[in-house]
Design an enzyme around this catalytic site. Structure first.
Site, PDB file in Angstrom:
ATOM      1  N   GLU A 293      -0.457  23.875  18.494  1.00 44.17           N
ATOM      2  CA  GLU A 293       0.251  23.651  17.233  1.00 44.17           C
ATOM      3  C   GLU A 293       0.897  24.934  16.714  1.00 44.17           C
ATOM      4  O   GLU A 293       1.998  24.901  16.169  1.00 44.17           O
ATOM      5  CB  GLU A 293      -0.699  23.068  16.177  1.00 44.17           C
ATOM      6  CG  GLU A 293      -1.070  21.613  16.411  1.00 44.17           C
ATOM      7  CD  GLU A 293       0.140  20.686  16.363  1.00 44.17           C
ATOM      8  OE1 GLU A 293       1.126  21.008  15.676  1.00 44.17           O
ATOM      9  OE2 GLU A 293       0.086  19.639  17.031  1.00 44.17           O
TER      10      GLU A 293
ATOM     11  N   TYR B  90       1.235  21.515   7.198  1.00 44.93           N
ATOM     12  CA  TYR B  90       1.485  20.666   8.364  1.00 44.93           C
ATOM     13  C   TYR B  90       0.494  20.962   9.486  1.00 44.93           C
ATOM     14  O   TYR B  90      -0.109  20.050  10.061  1.00 44.93           O
ATOM     15  CB  TYR B  90       2.906  20.839   8.901  1.00 44.93           C
ATOM     16  CG  TYR B  90       3.021  20.235  10.285  1.00 44.93           C
ATOM     17  CD1 TYR B  90       3.130  18.860  10.441  1.00 44.93           C
ATOM     18  CD2 TYR B  90       2.915  21.021  11.430  1.00 44.93           C
ATOM     19  CE1 TYR B  90       3.152  18.282  11.697  1.00 44.93           C
ATOM     20  CE2 TYR B  90       2.943  20.451  12.689  1.00 44.93           C
ATOM     21  CZ  TYR B  90       3.061  19.085  12.821  1.00 44.93           C
ATOM     22  OH  TYR B  90       3.057  18.518  14.064  1.00 44.93           O
TER      23      TYR B  90
ATOM     24  N   ASP C 211       5.957  16.028  11.401  1.00 44.09           N
ATOM     25  CA  ASP C 211       6.858  16.958  12.076  1.00 44.09           C
ATOM     26  C   ASP C 211       8.257  16.350  12.105  1.00 44.09           C
ATOM     27  O   ASP C 211       8.526  15.311  11.491  1.00 44.09           O
ATOM     28  CB  ASP C 211       6.351  17.287  13.484  1.00 44.09           C
ATOM     29  CG  ASP C 211       6.405  16.087  14.429  1.00 44.09           C
ATOM     30  OD1 ASP C 211       6.715  14.960  13.975  1.00 44.09           O
ATOM     31  OD2 ASP C 211       6.151  16.276  15.633  1.00 44.09           O
TER      32      ASP C 211
END
Length: 399
Positions: free
Chosen positions: A54, A137, A155
């Site tokens: 990520e 996020y 996303d």
């Protein structure tokens, strides 16, 4: 009769909405992407791999990240080994991937997890957000995928799916909170799990898989251009498809173009060595290696930039290379004139700089901009293809 028909339509709409998680998971189980950090059904997720992927995927494509992920995993297979690594080693391995603040945060985060959490990542969004480099996020993505928390990371792929599904006319970035709220409705019927395992067929405990299903749907079907709507598991109740204008979503406010900045870069050779320095740890390209440059300013002319050349004992004769090196950062484009010079073999490096053998330049933490500058400066004098042909990547001016 009219009221009855309307009620029937509402019931069908509600039923379609309620079935979305199941339809997504059915599609995902048949079509999920094979990714180096993704486990198969029934396997236990490694939070370290999810975190590493990520961080790398921020502002970067899956295709570009794959080789870097494998390289990092081979060098540092767990958070403990990365937490004990040096920042210089991590920056060198990261070189070429761009947005270098991520590499510094990667190092700081691994050290903090090792020091303050006994080598185990927190399993909540709140705990994850307290770690370096992990924003809303990324915290949601790790919590959902690694710990199956009932949360929805949004996303670019999920953003596109949701804005089309609901035909959201509000433009980005203003629409982001509304998109987040609507995306969360796709988890309705799911509950959080904590064991990090994926169970085919059990919608209630597959919150993390629903998030990944939406990501894959946006990447493979709900693409920016020519989406494959006929193959989409949500096509029956997609508002944009019903209108026929799905390619116009998401709506985006016009971007303001950054002002062009100009400067000079100085490629100085001492035999088979080149002069370099390390940029300050904080700021643009922090901690990375570069050849000396002038300031990067709007409307700067060549004469002013040349006056900022490094001071060397034996005054070099600067030769400007034909053409210029251009690079696009997130908020501004850059154009660098490249000047070259050769100095005597005993010439000392100015304070804060050092001589590095050209053959070892690939061991330095060179951003792509500097790889292009050095390749342009050295030209045909030597084989330097690894420096010249690395993937072009935008760099982050906040890094």
């Amino acid at each position: 009769m009219a009221a009855s028909a309307e009620n029937g339509e509402q019931r069908r709409g509600a039923s379609a909405m309620a079935s979305r998680p199941a339809r997504l998971l059915e599609w995902y189980d048949r079509n999920r992407r094979r990714l180096p950090w993704r486990v198969l059904p029934g396997e236990t997720v490694d939070p370290y791999r999810i975190w590493l992927s990520e961080i790398m995927l921020q502002q970067t494509t899956v295709k570009a990240v794959g080789p870097y992920f494998e390289k990092f995993l081979a060098r540092w297979p767990d958070v403990e080994s990365m937490g004990r690594a040096s920042l210089d080693d991590i920056l060198r391995m990261w070189a070429g991937l761009g947005y270098y603040s991520r590499a510094r945060n990667l190092h700081a985060c691994a050290a903090k997890v090792l020091r303050d959490h006994g080598g185990r990542f927190p399993d909540t969004e709140e705990g994850l957000r307290a770690l370096p480099g992990i924003g809303p996020y990324t915290a949601a993505a790790i919590a959902a995928i690694a710990f199956n928390r009932r949360t929805m990371p949004v996303d670019g792929n999920i953003e596109r799916v949701v804005t089309r599904l609901f035909a959201m006319d509000e433009p980005l970035p203003k629409a982001k909170p509304h998109i987040q709220a609507l995306a969360a409705t796709l988890l309705d019927g799911c509950r959080a799990g904590r064991d990090g395992k994926s169970r085919a067929g059990d919608v209630k405990t597959r919150a993390g898989d629903i998030a990944q299903a939406l990501m894959d749907l946006g990447a493979a079907i709900c693409t920016p251009k020519k989406p494959g709507c006929v193959l989409c598991p949500l096509n029956d109740d997609c508002a944009a498809r019903a209108r026929g204008d799905q390619e116009t979503f998401p709506r985006k406010a016009p971007k303001k173009a950054g002002e062009l900045r100009r400067g000079a870069a100085f490629v100085v050779r001492r035999g088979n060595e080149v002069l370099v320095r390390t940029r300050p740890a904080k700021g643009l390209l922090g901690g990375m290696t570069e050849v000396p440059t002038s300031a990067w300013l709007a409307a700067q002319d060549d004469g002013a930039a040349l006056k900022q050349a490094p001071f060397l004992e034996s005054a070099p004769r600067w030769q400007r290379k034909i053409g210029a090196v251009t690079h696009v950062f997130t908020h501004f484009p850059l154009e660098l004139a490249v000047y070259t010079a050769a100095v005597a073999t005993r010439t000392a490096a100015p304070e804060g700089m050092r001589w590095v053998p050209i053959a070892r330049l690939n061991d330095e933490a060179l951003p792509n901009l500097m790889r292009k500058v050095i390749a342009h400066g050295l030209g045909d004098e030597m084989e330097i293809h690894p420096l010249a042909t690395r993937r072009k990547q935008q760099e982050d001016p906040s890094s």
